[in-house]
Design an enzyme around this catalytic site. Structure first.
Site, mmCIF file in Angstrom:
data_model
loop_
_atom_site.group_PDB
_atom_site.id
_atom_site.type_symbol
_atom_site.label_atom_id
_atom_site.label_comp_id
_atom_site.label_asym_id
_atom_site.label_seq_id
_atom_site.Cartn_x
_atom_site.Cartn_y
_atom_site.Cartn_z
ATOM 1 N N TRP A 20 14.643 -17.050 33.362
ATOM 2 C CA TRP A 20 14.424 -17.203 34.805
ATOM 3 C C TRP A 20 14.127 -18.663 35.147
ATOM 4 O O TRP A 20 14.611 -19.185 36.147
ATOM 5 C CB TRP A 20 13.269 -16.314 35.281
ATOM 6 C CG TRP A 20 13.623 -14.859 35.407
ATOM 7 C CD1 TRP A 20 14.654 -14.203 34.789
ATOM 8 C CD2 TRP A 20 12.961 -13.880 36.214
ATOM 9 N NE1 TRP A 20 14.649 -12.888 35.155
ATOM 10 C CE2 TRP A 20 13.633 -12.660 36.010
ATOM 11 C CE3 TRP A 20 11.856 -13.928 37.063
ATOM 12 C CZ2 TRP A 20 13.242 -11.481 36.663
ATOM 13 C CZ3 TRP A 20 11.448 -12.745 37.710
ATOM 14 C CH2 TRP A 20 12.142 -11.548 37.511
ATOM 15 N N ASP B 25 8.037 -11.500 35.818
ATOM 16 C CA ASP B 25 8.807 -10.581 34.982
ATOM 17 C C ASP B 25 7.891 -10.065 33.866
ATOM 18 O O ASP B 25 8.347 -9.581 32.853
ATOM 19 C CB ASP B 25 10.012 -11.349 34.405
ATOM 20 C CG ASP B 25 11.148 -10.431 33.955
ATOM 21 O OD1 ASP B 25 11.169 -9.258 34.363
ATOM 22 O OD2 ASP B 25 12.011 -10.901 33.190
ATOM 23 N N LYS C 231 8.130 -7.561 38.793
ATOM 24 C CA LYS C 231 8.638 -6.392 38.052
ATOM 25 C C LYS C 231 7.576 -5.298 38.013
ATOM 26 O O LYS C 231 6.388 -5.590 37.870
ATOM 27 C CB LYS C 231 8.994 -6.806 36.625
ATOM 28 C CG LYS C 231 9.384 -5.610 35.756
ATOM 29 C CD LYS C 231 10.237 -5.983 34.615
ATOM 30 C CE LYS C 231 9.461 -6.553 33.451
ATOM 31 N NZ LYS C 231 10.397 -7.040 32.441
HETATM 32 N N1 SAM Z 1 11.857 -13.645 32.638
HETATM 33 C C1 SAM Z 1 11.885 -13.966 31.213
HETATM 34 C C2 SAM Z 1 13.183 -14.640 30.900
HETATM 35 O O1 SAM Z 1 14.098 -14.610 31.728
HETATM 36 O O2 SAM Z 1 13.310 -15.222 29.819
HETATM 37 C C3 SAM Z 1 11.651 -12.744 30.350
HETATM 38 C C4 SAM Z 1 10.237 -12.225 30.447
HETATM 39 S S1 SAM Z 1 9.823 -10.970 29.284
HETATM 40 C C5 SAM Z 1 10.633 -9.573 29.912
HETATM 41 C C6 SAM Z 1 8.141 -10.653 29.668
HETATM 42 C C7 SAM Z 1 7.200 -11.748 29.225
HETATM 43 O O3 SAM Z 1 5.918 -11.507 29.823
HETATM 44 C C8 SAM Z 1 6.966 -11.829 27.719
HETATM 45 O O4 SAM Z 1 7.418 -13.070 27.224
HETATM 46 C C9 SAM Z 1 5.440 -11.693 27.575
HETATM 47 O O5 SAM Z 1 4.909 -12.545 26.592
HETATM 48 C C10 SAM Z 1 4.960 -12.081 28.966
HETATM 49 N N2 SAM Z 1 3.619 -11.584 29.317
HETATM 50 C C11 SAM Z 1 3.189 -10.301 29.301
HETATM 51 N N3 SAM Z 1 1.904 -10.239 29.682
HETATM 52 C C12 SAM Z 1 1.522 -11.515 29.963
HETATM 53 C C13 SAM Z 1 0.293 -12.108 30.392
HETATM 54 N N4 SAM Z 1 -0.792 -11.361 30.613
HETATM 55 N N5 SAM Z 1 0.253 -13.439 30.586
HETATM 56 C C14 SAM Z 1 1.348 -14.201 30.365
HETATM 57 N N6 SAM Z 1 2.536 -13.699 29.948
HETATM 58 C C15 SAM Z 1 2.617 -12.379 29.739
#
Ligand code: SAM
Length: 252
Positions: free
Chosen positions: A38, A151, A199
């Site tokens: 993103w 996301d 999301k």
């Molecule tokens: N939008 C990204 C892309 O296009 O590359 C993909 C995102 S991936 C589906 C979801 C991400 O959310 C993961 O890398 C995870 O580490 C992060 N995540 C989940 N909980 C989080 C938090 N509390 N703080 C920061 N990042 C978090």
């Protein structure tokens, strides 16, 4: 040449609703940004990078694999404090885009032109403070965000109830952040206002959250399921356009 399949979801949502490629978009926050698909899309739309597979070069001069690499040593090379993504013309690119892009993730992320990344837990207040400090740059008058993207998803626990609860917790935290840091309709001086894309996992509790927190505070809330999102997953996005201010908190 995007790092993630998610990049296509954002491109599809943008193609339908056109909230990103606008000259007034100056401050963007990408939450749960790793591996960076993103952020790559945002970097391109704001003019910091162009399409194509330009080689990525570290400030040290060492050439890294192009976007998409998972080479661990490359990640570590980049994540030292001296890295300033706004001043790496000779290292990464020669384009001068506009605005401020801040990306947050628990995981480290290879650099992307124009994107400042924070490795941290968005649910921790210290991380939120860092994001606010980064938004408050001269390139971004007012220090607010025009666009907040999330996301984020917790790792699926496999038990539906816990997954729904963590999706709700994430949505509430992101909304609380947006309520204080998203540009309002009044601040933009016209009728646009900031945009929030989050999301969530489809469930009545999340719909209730939307009715309670999102719908009263935005001009329009769309429930979006982009074609690139697997149809058998609960994954859906709230696309909230035209932030009016948070009436409940009286912060507007
Ligand atoms: N939008 C990204 C892309 O296009 O590359 C993909 C995102 S991936 C589906 C979801 C991400 O959310 C993961 O890398 C995870 O580490 C992060 N995540 C989940 N909980 C989080 C938090 N509390 N703080 C920061 N990042 C978090």
């Amino acid at each position: 040449d995007f790092r993630s399949r998610s990049a296509f979801k954002l491109l599809e949502i943008e193609a339908q609703h056109l909230f990103l490629e606008k000259p007034h978009v100056q401050g963007v926050v990408d939450l749960g940004a790793a591996p960076g698909g993103w952020s790559q899309v945002v970097s391109r739309k704001l003019g910091w990078s162009r399409e194509g597979k330009a080689p990525v070069r570290a400030p040290s001069g060492k050439t890294l694999k192009p976007a998409g690499t998972t080479q661990k040593s490359a990640r570590v090379d980049f994540l030292d404090d001296s890295y300033d993504p706004l001043n790496i013309d000779d290292a990464l690119h020669t384009l001068k885009g506009r605005g401020t892009i801040v990306a947050v993730d628990l995981l480290p992320m290879l650099p992307i032109p124009g994107v400042q990344s924070i490795k941290g837990d968005f649910l921790a207040p210290a991380t939120v403070q860092k994001v606010r400090a980064m938004l408050a740059r001269p390139e971004n008058p007012g220090g607010k965000a025009d666009l907040i993207l999330s996301d984020m998803a917790a790792n699926a626990s496999g038990t539906g109830v816990r997954d729904i609860q963590s999706s709700l917790d994430i949505c509430e935290s992101v909304y609380n952040f947006a309520a204080r840091n998203l540009r309002t309709v009044d601040e933009t001086g016209d009728t646009r206002g900031g945009v929030l894309l989050i999301k969530y996992f489809a469930h009545p509790l999340l719909e209730e959250f939307s009715r309670r927190s999102l719908e009263p505070n935005f001009r329009k809330v769309h429930l979006v399921k982009p074609p690139a999102s697997r149809s058998d997953s609960r994954e859906t996005y709230f696309l909230c356009m035209g932030f009016k201010g948070d009436w409940e908190r009286g912060t507007s």
